[in-house]
Design a protein around this motif. Structure first.
Motif, PDB file in Angstrom:
ATOM      1  N   ASP A 289      46.313  36.640  42.424  1.00  0.00           N
ATOM      2  CA  ASP A 289      45.291  36.027  41.562  1.00  0.00           C
ATOM      3  C   ASP A 289      45.873  34.949  40.654  1.00  0.00           C
ATOM      4  N   ARG A 291      48.151  35.183  38.386  1.00  0.00           N
ATOM      5  CA  ARG A 291      48.727  35.648  37.127  1.00  0.00           C
ATOM      6  C   ARG A 291      50.228  35.859  37.327  1.00  0.00           C
ATOM      7  N   TRP A 300      50.820  39.202  30.821  1.00  0.00           N
ATOM      8  CA  TRP A 300      49.527  38.785  30.300  1.00  0.00           C
ATOM      9  C   TRP A 300      49.598  37.420  29.637  1.00  0.00           C
ATOM     10  N   ASP A 301      48.506  36.679  29.769  1.00  0.00           N
ATOM     11  CA  ASP A 301      48.354  35.346  29.176  1.00  0.00           C
ATOM     12  C   ASP A 301      49.298  34.319  29.785  1.00  0.00           C
ATOM     13  N   TRP A 303      49.988  32.222  33.580  1.00  0.00           N
ATOM     14  CA  TRP A 303      49.489  31.936  34.917  1.00  0.00           C
ATOM     15  C   TRP A 303      50.362  30.853  35.539  1.00  0.00           C
ATOM     16  N   ASN A 340      39.763  31.712  37.370  1.00  0.00           N
ATOM     17  CA  ASN A 340      40.306  32.992  36.931  1.00  0.00           C
ATOM     18  C   ASN A 340      40.582  33.040  35.436  1.00  0.00           C
ATOM     19  N   ILE A 341      41.080  31.942  34.869  1.00  0.00           N
ATOM     20  CA  ILE A 341      41.321  31.915  33.425  1.00  0.00           C
ATOM     21  C   ILE A 341      40.002  32.005  32.673  1.00  0.00           C
ATOM     22  N   SER A 344      38.917  35.554  32.882  1.00  0.00           N
ATOM     23  CA  SER A 344      39.748  36.396  32.035  1.00  0.00           C
ATOM     24  C   SER A 344      39.342  36.286  30.568  1.00  0.00           C
ATOM     25  N   GLY A 347      36.185  38.152  29.984  1.00  0.00           N
ATOM     26  CA  GLY A 347      36.183  39.560  30.344  1.00  0.00           C
ATOM     27  C   GLY A 347      35.639  39.840  31.724  1.00  0.00           C
ATOM     28  N   ARG A 349      35.873  39.364  36.200  1.00  0.00           N
ATOM     29  CA  ARG A 349      36.809  39.763  37.247  1.00  0.00           C
ATOM     30  C   ARG A 349      37.492  38.534  37.839  1.00  0.00           C
ATOM     31  N   VAL A 350      38.800  38.596  37.924  1.00  0.00           N
ATOM     32  CA  VAL A 350      39.541  37.500  38.549  1.00  0.00           C
ATOM     33  C   VAL A 350      39.629  37.764  40.038  1.00  0.00           C
TER      34      VAL A 350
END
Length: 462
Positions: A289, A291, A300-301, A303, A340-341, A344, A347, A349-350
Motif C-alpha cells: 500500500d 506505506r 506510521w506517517d 510513505w 492512500n494518504i 489515511s 480514517g 481504508r488504504v
C-alpha cells in the motif's frame, strides 16, 4: 491540519502532490514539496530533445504552474530524521535549515550509476536531465561545424566519433535518436563523407535492452548495425582518458562525445541519510500500500514510491518480485499515494498498489521503433507512431501535450532544426571578446570558440 512533506518532484512526487491537491480540502492538510529543480522532467522525451524533435522546455513540467496549493522549496533534502519528524534542507543560498512535518512522502528517485572508469567523470555527459540532452545535441552540432573546416586527420575523426555507454532503454533510445540526427545533418554538410561519421554503442551484457524479448533485442541490434552503427555487446569501457576510449576487447579509438547511460542506483539520501528502513540495495522498504516498512513493522506517517522504493509487484506470480523502476509505475504509484494518504488522514481504508504493465515502447530515431505488449509485437514505423501516440497521452497536462504536438508538426513539414545554441553555456564570452575572434596564447582560434585566459585579460585590460 496535517503538514505533508514530499521529498522529490519527479513522476511519483509530482503526481502525488497534484492528486492530493484535488482530493484534500484546504483545511485538511498543507503540502510542501522539496526538489532541486523547479520542474518535473518527462524523461521519455529526453531522446527526442537530444535529437531536436522536441523543444527542451516542453519535456519539463513546471512545478509552480501546476501545483497551485503546494509550497515549493527549491533545494535538496540532505537528511531525514523520522523519529523527530524533521528533514534538513540545503539550498543554493544560505545555510541549511530544518523543516518539520506530520507525514513524509519519499519520492527522491534514483541517481545515475557511476562506475570508476578512468576519464569518464571528466569526459562523459549523462542522460537523465533536460540540460544533459541539450548539451549532447549542441555538442554534436558544434562537432559537425568544426569538422567541416578541418582537413581529414585524427582531430576531424575524433570530432565525428560518438560513443554511448549503456545499452538499456535510455542508452539505445538516445543512441538511435542521435544517430538519426547525424544522418540528417549529413545532407547539410557536403564536406563530410558518411563514412567519416562513427557511432559506437557499448554494452557490458551480451544483449541490448533487457526490457524487451530476445527477438526484439536482436532486431534492434540488426537495425542499428544496418545504419552503420558499431554496437559492442559483451564489452566494457576500460578507460576514456582524454577522450581515448579503450574497450575490454582491446579496441581503442578517439571519441569527441561520450554519453554515459549505464542505469541508476538508489538515491544516497534514502540509502545512507535517513532513519527509515532500506534494503541491501539502498531502496526504501515499503509495503504494497506504499506505506514505509513491512506488514509486521509498519512505519506510521511515512510513505514512499518511485525508483527509490522497493515496491512489491502484486501482479507477478513470482514471490517477492518488485515493480520495474520506470515512468509507467512511478506515475501510477504517485496517484495511489495521493489516494492512500487521503484515506489515511480521513480514517478510511488504504488500498495496495497493483498495476499490470501495458508493455514497452521505444524509439530508435525518426520513423523507427519497437513496441511489445503481451502477444502484440510491432517494429519499425508503426511502432514509432505508437511510441509518439502513447507518450503524448502520458505527458501530464493538456498544455504540455499541445506544446509537444506543436513541436512535432514543423518537424514533419520542414525537417529538423539544426541550430546549435552551445554558446549559451558561455554567455559572457562574446562580451569579453568585444567583437574580436577568440584567441589562444599563440593567436589562433580556440577549440570551443571561447576566449582563452590571455585573450580575456587582454580584453579586460583594454
Amino acid at each position: 491540519m496535517r503538514n505533508i512533506l514530499i521529498v522529490g518532484g519527479g513522476y511519483a512526487g509530482f503526481y502525488a502532490a497534484w492528486n492530493m491537491e484535488r482530493r484534500l480540502r484546504r483545511d485538511e492538510a498543507s503540502i510542501t514539496l522539496v526538489e532541486p529543480r523547479p520542474y518535473m522532467t518527462y524523461q521519455p522525451f529526453l531522446p527526442e530533445v537530444l535529437a531536436g524533435s522536441i523543444e527542451a522546455r516542453h519535456a519539463a513540467v513546471s512545478l509552480r504552474r501546476h501545483l497551485r496549493r503546494t509550497r515549493i522549496i527549491t533545494g535538496w533534502v540532505t537528511s531525514v530524521e523520522h523519529e523527530r519528524r524533521t528533514v534538513t534542507v540545503r539550498t543554493s543560498d544560505g545555510p541549511p535549515f530544518e523543516e518539520t512535518y506530520d507525514v513524509i512522502v519519499i519520492t527522491a528517485g534514483a541517481v545515475t550509476r557511476m562506475i570508476p572508469v578512468p576519464g569518464i567523470a571528466e569526459q562523459a555527459i549523462g542522460l537523465k536531465h533536460v540540460e544533459e540532452a541539450v548539451a549532447i545535441r549542441d555538442r554534436l552540432l558544434v562537432a559537425f561545424d568544426r569538422a567541416a573546416v578541418l582537413p581529414q586527420g585524427p582531430e576531424r575523426s575524433k570530432l565525428l566519433t560518438t560513443t554511448f555507454v549503456g545499452g538499456g532503454f535510455t542508452g539505445v533510445e538516445g543512441f538511435g535518436e542521435l544517430l538519426s540526427l547525424a544522418d540528417d545533418l549529413l545532407a547539410q554538410y557536403p564536406e563530410i563523407d558518411p563514412d567519416e561519421v562513427s557511432f559506437h554503442l557499448v554494452e557490458a551484457a551480451d544483449r541490448l535492452m533487457p526490457e524487451v524479448s530476445d527477438s526484439s533485442a536482436e532486431w534492434v541490434l540488426t537495425e542499428l548495425r544496418r545504419r552503420r552503427a558499431r554496437v559492442h555487446v559483451g564489452t566494457e569501457v576500460r578507460s576514456a582518458t582524454g577522450g581515448r576510449v579503450e574497450l575490454s576487447t582491446g579496441e581503442t579509438f578517439e571519441s569527441g562525445l561520450i554519453v554515459w547511460a549505464v542505469g541508476s542506483v538508489a538515491n544516497p539520501l534514502v540509502a545512507r541519510r535517513t532513519d527509515l528502513p532500506v534494503d541491501e540495495r539502498g531502496l526504501l522498504i515499503v509495503r504494497a500500500d506504499l506505506r514505509v516498512g513491512t506488514d509486521a513493522a509498519p512505519v506510521w506517517d511515512a510513505w514512499g514510491a518511485g525508483d527509490g522504493a522497493a515496491v512489491p509487484d502484486l501482479t507477478s506470480a513470482v514471490p517477492r518480485v518488485l515493480t520495474v523502476p520506470n515512468a509507467q509505475h512511478a506515475v501510477r504509484q504517485g496517484r495511489r499515494l495521493a489516494a492512500n494518504i487521503t484515506a489515511s488522514i480521513r480514517g478510511g481504508r488504504v488500498r495496495p498498489y497493483r498495476h499490470r504493465s501495458l508493455g514497452v515502447v521505444a524509439s530508435l530515431g525518426y520513423g523507427r521503433g519497437v513496441f511489445e505488449s503481451g502477444p502484440i509485437v510491432l517494429r519499425g514505423f508503426l511502432a514509432w507512431v505508437v511510441h509518439r501516440g502513447y507518450h503524448v497521452l502520458a505527458v501530464p497536462t493538456w498544455e504540455r501535450k499541445i506544446r509537444v504536438l506543436a513541436d512535432w508538426l514543423p518537424g514533419l513539414l520542414f525537417g529538423r532544426d539544426i541550430v546549435s545554441l552551445d554558446s549559451v553555456q558561455r554567455p559572457r564570452a562574446a562580451f569579453l571578446r568585444g567583437g574580436r575572434p577568440p584567441l589562444t596564447h599563440a593567436g589562433e582560434s580556440t577549440a570551443d570558440g571561447t576566449c582563452s585566459r590571455a585573450a580575456q585579460e587582454e580584453v579586460t585590460s583594454s
